[in-house]
Design a protein around this motif. Structure first.
Motif, PDB file in Angstrom:
ATOM      1  N   TYR A   1       0.837  -1.210   0.000  1.00 53.04           N
ATOM      2  CA  TYR A   1       0.000   0.000   0.000  1.00 53.04           C
ATOM      3  C   TYR A   1       0.871   1.258   0.000  1.00 53.04           C
ATOM      4  CZ  TYR A   1      -3.065   3.739   1.475  1.00 53.04           C
ATOM      5  OH  TYR A   1      -3.726   4.931   1.539  1.00 53.04           O
ATOM      6  N   MET A   2       1.869   1.309   0.866  1.00 58.85           N
ATOM      7  CA  MET A   2       2.738   2.487   0.944  1.00 58.85           C
ATOM      8  C   MET A   2       3.472   2.706  -0.374  1.00 58.85           C
ATOM      9  SD  MET A   2       4.148   2.552   4.896  1.00 58.85           S
ATOM     10  CE  MET A   2       5.215   1.168   4.657  1.00 58.85           C
ATOM     11  N   ASN A   3       3.912   1.611  -0.992  1.00 59.12           N
ATOM     12  CA  ASN A   3       4.606   1.707  -2.266  1.00 59.12           C
ATOM     13  C   ASN A   3       3.678   2.260  -3.355  1.00 59.12           C
ATOM     14  OD1 ASN A   3       7.107   1.205  -3.644  1.00 59.12           O
ATOM     15  ND2 ASN A   3       6.074  -0.464  -4.717  1.00 59.12           N
TER      16      ASN A   3
ATOM     17  N   TYR B   1       0.893   4.028  -2.830  1.00 63.83           N
ATOM     18  CA  TYR B   1       0.492   5.385  -2.464  1.00 63.83           C
ATOM     19  C   TYR B   1       1.554   6.423  -2.848  1.00 63.83           C
ATOM     20  CZ  TYR B   1      -1.329   9.357   0.066  1.00 63.83           C
ATOM     21  OH  TYR B   1      -1.807  10.600   0.377  1.00 63.83           O
ATOM     22  N   LYS B   2       2.823   6.078  -2.692  1.00 61.76           N
ATOM     23  CA  LYS B   2       3.897   6.994  -3.078  1.00 61.76           C
ATOM     24  C   LYS B   2       3.784   7.367  -4.555  1.00 61.76           C
ATOM     25  CE  LYS B   2       7.340   5.265   0.150  1.00 61.76           C
ATOM     26  NZ  LYS B   2       8.585   4.493   0.270  1.00 61.76           N
ATOM     27  N   PHE B   3       3.316   6.437  -5.351  1.00 64.39           N
ATOM     28  CA  PHE B   3       3.219   6.645  -6.791  1.00 64.39           C
ATOM     29  C   PHE B   3       1.894   7.306  -7.187  1.00 64.39           C
ATOM     30  CE2 PHE B   3       3.007   5.123 -11.222  1.00 64.39           C
ATOM     31  CZ  PHE B   3       4.244   5.577 -11.648  1.00 64.39           C
TER      32      PHE B   3
ATOM     33  N   LYS C   1      -0.593   8.670  -5.045  1.00 60.14           N
ATOM     34  CA  LYS C   1      -0.902   9.838  -4.208  1.00 60.14           C
ATOM     35  C   LYS C   1      -2.399  10.051  -3.986  1.00 60.14           C
ATOM     36  CE  LYS C   1       3.402  12.133  -4.825  1.00 60.14           C
ATOM     37  NZ  LYS C   1       4.197  11.032  -4.421  1.00 60.14           N
TER      38      LYS C   1
ATOM     39  N   ARG D   1      -5.521   8.040  -1.626  1.00 55.25           N
ATOM     40  CA  ARG D   1      -5.801   6.957  -0.679  1.00 55.25           C
ATOM     41  C   ARG D   1      -6.746   5.904  -1.273  1.00 55.25           C
ATOM     42  NH1 ARG D   1      -7.988   9.133   4.662  1.00 55.25           N
ATOM     43  NH2 ARG D   1      -6.150  10.364   4.318  1.00 55.25           N
TER      44      ARG D   1
ATOM     45  N   SER E   1      -5.241   4.047  -4.208  1.00 57.81           N
ATOM     46  CA  SER E   1      -4.197   3.141  -3.720  1.00 57.81           C
ATOM     47  C   SER E   1      -4.806   1.892  -3.103  1.00 57.81           C
ATOM     48  CB  SER E   1      -3.308   3.850  -2.696  1.00 57.81           C
ATOM     49  OG  SER E   1      -2.635   4.921  -3.294  1.00 57.81           O
TER      50      SER E   1
ATOM     51  N   SER F   1       0.210   0.285 -10.734  1.00 52.20           N
ATOM     52  CA  SER F   1       0.246   1.723 -10.423  1.00 52.20           C
ATOM     53  C   SER F   1       0.570   2.533 -11.666  1.00 52.20           C
ATOM     54  CB  SER F   1       1.280   2.009  -9.336  1.00 52.20           C
ATOM     55  OG  SER F   1       0.943   1.353  -8.138  1.00 52.20           O
TER      56      SER F   1
END
Length: 190
Positions: A33-35, A37-39, A41, A43, A46, A82
Motif C-alpha cells: 500500500y505504501m509503495n 500510495y507513493k506513486f 498519491k 488513498r 491506492s 500503479s
C-alpha cells in the motif's frame, strides 16, 4: 528464515488454501500500500490497486513458483498496476478536459443547429442511462466533486467515479464512431 516462511505460504497458496493467501496479505499489504500510495498519491485509488494486486495474487497462485520471491512478485505487480493506473488516469483526464471545454465552448450557440460536434455530444449524453447523465452533468458540466454528486444522488463516491468513467468512454466513442463520416473528429488520444 522469512524466505522459508514465504515458500511455505506460497505452497499453501498454490494448493488453494486461503491461509497462505491471508498470511501473505497480512505480511505485505501495508508495504505494498505504501509503495502504491507513493506513486498514485490518492488513498482510495491506492486501496483499489492494493485489492487488485492481491486479487491477481489469488488468480495467479498456480503460476507462482515456491523458489520465486513472492514479495518481489507483489512489488512488481503493484508497480505495474500503479503505472497503468496513472497512465489511464492521465489519458482519461485529457479526454475529459477536451469534452468539457468543447461543450462549454459550444453550449451557447443555440442558433447554430448545424454544429455537428455539439449535436454528437448531446446525442452521446442522451444515450447514457439517466443516472450516468446526472453524474456527467453534475461532475463535468456543473463542476461538482465526486462527494457532492454522491450526496446529491444518494449513491457512493465509488459509484459516481465508475459512472463518470463509463460516461466519458461513451462520449469519447461517439466522436470516434464510423457513422460520423464527414465530421472532423476530436482527437482523444495522446
Amino acid at each position: 528464515m522469512a524466505k522459508i516462511d514465504d515458500k511455505a505460504l506460497v505452497s499453501l497458496l498454490h494448493d488453494g488454501f486461503s491461509e497462505g493467501f491471508d498470511s501473505l496479505y497480512w505480511k505485505y499489504h501495508q508495504l505494498i500500500y505504501m509503495n502504491v500510495y507513493k506513486f498514485v498519491k490518492n488513498r482510495e485509488e491506492s486501496q483499489d490497486i492494493l485489492q487488485d494486486v492481491f486479487a491477481t495474487l489469488w488468480e495467479s497462485r498456480q503460476s507462482i513458483r515456491q523458489e520465486q520471491s513472492v514479495s518481489g512478485w507483489l512489488f512488481v505487480i503493484s508497480f505495474n498496476k500503479s503505472v497503468n493506473h496513472v497512465k489511464r488516469k492521465i489519458r482519461h483526464s485529457a479526454a475529459e478536459d477536451k469534452v468539457v471545454s468543447f461543450y462549454h465552448a459550444h453550449r451557447d450557440e443555440s442558433d447554430d443547429v448545424h454544429d455537428e460536434h455539439y449535436q454528437i455530444l448531446h446525442a452521446a449524453i442522451r444515450e447514457l442511462s439517466p443516472q450516468k447523465q446526472k453524474v456527467f452533468t453534475l461532475c463535468k458540466l456543473e463542476g461538482k466533486s465526486y462527494e457532492e454528486a454522491a450526496q446529491l444522488l444518494n449513491i457512493s463516491r465509488h459509484t459516481v467515479k465508475e459512472y463518470l468513467s463509463l460516461a466519458m468512454y461513451a462520449v469519447r466513442d461517439a466522436f470516434k464512431s464510423p457513422a460520423q463520416n464527414n465530421i472532423t473528429r476530436i482527437s482523444f488520444s495522446n
